[in-house]
Design a protein around this motif. Sequence first.
Motif, PDB file in Angstrom:
ATOM      1  N   MET A  16       0.844  -1.176   0.000  1.00  0.00           N
ATOM      2  CA  MET A  16       0.000   0.000   0.000  1.00  0.00           C
ATOM      3  C   MET A  16       0.895   1.247   0.000  1.00  0.00           C
ATOM      4  SD  MET A  16      -2.723   1.616   2.702  1.00  0.00           S
ATOM      5  CE  MET A  16      -3.697   0.222   3.050  1.00  0.00           C
ATOM      6  N   THR A  17       0.570   2.213  -0.820  1.00  0.00           N
ATOM      7  CA  THR A  17       1.323   3.454  -0.920  1.00  0.00           C
ATOM      8  C   THR A  17       0.995   4.360   0.252  1.00  0.00           C
ATOM      9  OG1 THR A  17       1.281   3.332  -3.323  1.00  0.00           O
ATOM     10  CG2 THR A  17       1.754   5.470  -2.373  1.00  0.00           C
ATOM     11  N   GLU A  18       2.057   4.930   0.832  1.00  0.00           N
ATOM     12  CA  GLU A  18       1.839   5.900   1.905  1.00  0.00           C
ATOM     13  C   GLU A  18       1.125   7.119   1.335  1.00  0.00           C
ATOM     14  OE1 GLU A  18       5.137   6.910   4.601  1.00  0.00           O
ATOM     15  OE2 GLU A  18       6.252   5.347   3.540  1.00  0.00           O
ATOM     16  N   GLU A  61       6.725   7.647   0.064  1.00  0.00           N
ATOM     17  CA  GLU A  61       7.606   8.012   1.172  1.00  0.00           C
ATOM     18  C   GLU A  61       8.031   9.473   1.072  1.00  0.00           C
ATOM     19  OE1 GLU A  61      11.994   6.766   2.946  1.00  0.00           O
ATOM     20  OE2 GLU A  61      11.176   5.717   1.209  1.00  0.00           O
ATOM     21  N   ILE A  62       8.110  10.126   2.206  1.00  0.00           N
ATOM     22  CA  ILE A  62       8.675  11.463   2.266  1.00  0.00           C
ATOM     23  C   ILE A  62      10.162  11.280   2.517  1.00  0.00           C
ATOM     24  CG2 ILE A  62       8.743  13.633   3.528  1.00  0.00           C
ATOM     25  CD1 ILE A  62       5.742  13.371   3.908  1.00  0.00           C
ATOM     26  N   GLY A  63      10.960  11.679   1.528  1.00  0.00           N
ATOM     27  CA  GLY A  63      12.391  11.412   1.566  1.00  0.00           C
ATOM     28  C   GLY A  63      13.188  12.451   2.333  1.00  0.00           C
ATOM     29  N   GLU A  98       5.928  14.361  -9.202  1.00  0.00           N
ATOM     30  CA  GLU A  98       4.832  13.553  -9.756  1.00  0.00           C
ATOM     31  C   GLU A  98       3.974  12.911  -8.667  1.00  0.00           C
ATOM     32  OE1 GLU A  98       8.562  10.871 -10.188  1.00  0.00           O
ATOM     33  OE2 GLU A  98       8.107  12.984 -10.512  1.00  0.00           O
ATOM     34  N   ASN A  99       4.444  12.918  -7.416  1.00  0.00           N
ATOM     35  CA  ASN A  99       3.687  12.356  -6.302  1.00  0.00           C
ATOM     36  C   ASN A  99       3.078  13.434  -5.404  1.00  0.00           C
ATOM     37  OD1 ASN A  99       4.382   9.798  -7.170  1.00  0.00           O
ATOM     38  ND2 ASN A  99       6.208   9.739  -5.899  1.00  0.00           N
ATOM     39  N   PHE A 100       3.131  14.672  -5.871  1.00  0.00           N
ATOM     40  CA  PHE A 100       2.665  15.806  -5.090  1.00  0.00           C
ATOM     41  C   PHE A 100       1.512  16.498  -5.807  1.00  0.00           C
ATOM     42  CE2 PHE A 100       2.740  20.379  -4.269  1.00  0.00           C
ATOM     43  CZ  PHE A 100       2.617  20.392  -2.898  1.00  0.00           C
ATOM     44  N   THR A 101       0.444  16.800  -5.059  1.00  0.00           N
ATOM     45  CA  THR A 101      -0.723  17.470  -5.635  1.00  0.00           C
ATOM     46  C   THR A 101      -1.230  18.540  -4.681  1.00  0.00           C
ATOM     47  OG1 THR A 101      -1.397  15.364  -6.624  1.00  0.00           O
ATOM     48  CG2 THR A 101      -3.048  17.108  -6.567  1.00  0.00           C
ATOM     49  N   LEU A 102      -1.470  19.728  -5.205  1.00  0.00           N
ATOM     50  CA  LEU A 102      -2.204  20.732  -4.437  1.00  0.00           C
ATOM     51  C   LEU A 102      -3.677  20.372  -4.542  1.00  0.00           C
ATOM     52  CD1 LEU A 102      -0.369  23.981  -5.540  1.00  0.00           C
ATOM     53  CD2 LEU A 102      -0.462  23.045  -3.222  1.00  0.00           C
ATOM     54  N   THR A 103      -4.364  20.241  -3.423  1.00  0.00           N
ATOM     55  CA  THR A 103      -5.770  19.846  -3.434  1.00  0.00           C
ATOM     56  C   THR A 103      -6.711  21.010  -3.133  1.00  0.00           C
ATOM     57  OG1 THR A 103      -5.643  19.131  -1.118  1.00  0.00           O
ATOM     58  CG2 THR A 103      -5.249  17.457  -2.826  1.00  0.00           C
TER      59      THR A 103
END
Length: 160
Positions: free
Chosen positions: A1-3, A21-23, A50-55
Amino acid sequence: MTELHTGGCQCGAVRYRAEGEIGCPHVCHCRMCQKAAGNYFMPFGGVRYENFTLTRGQPAWFQSSATVRRGFCGQCGTPLFYDGGHDHISITLGSLDDPQSVKPELQTNLARKMKWFGELNTLPHDRRMDTSAEDDAEIARSSCQHPDHDSEGWPPEVRS
């Protein structure tokens, strides 16, 4: 499962989602981070673009140097992002809905670290300055702070 990590500013005008993961979670002690945070240090962790989205909303940006811009909420001023133009954006770990979920693994710029920082755990605790359950309830009734989870609407109703 993706964090999945969510977070945002104090007032809720800017919200984001980080998948995976937050690196490199770390605490930076440089003077620029101290000024940006209005604090003695700034905690960050990176997430690939690519794993970051402003919601919700858009941050305001301050170009703090030739290579770095810092994102913050234009409504409440919460520091949110550090963008150095690489393959990721760094998020302020305190802006996560669950800041306990990401523990810093290293420190940077120790030359600017407060010399007395290691003594914090030896400072006395004045319980008289802690908020009581009654204080917490009153704060909750009148707070305009966004809750630590995504919400349907923003802004909240104005409270008197």
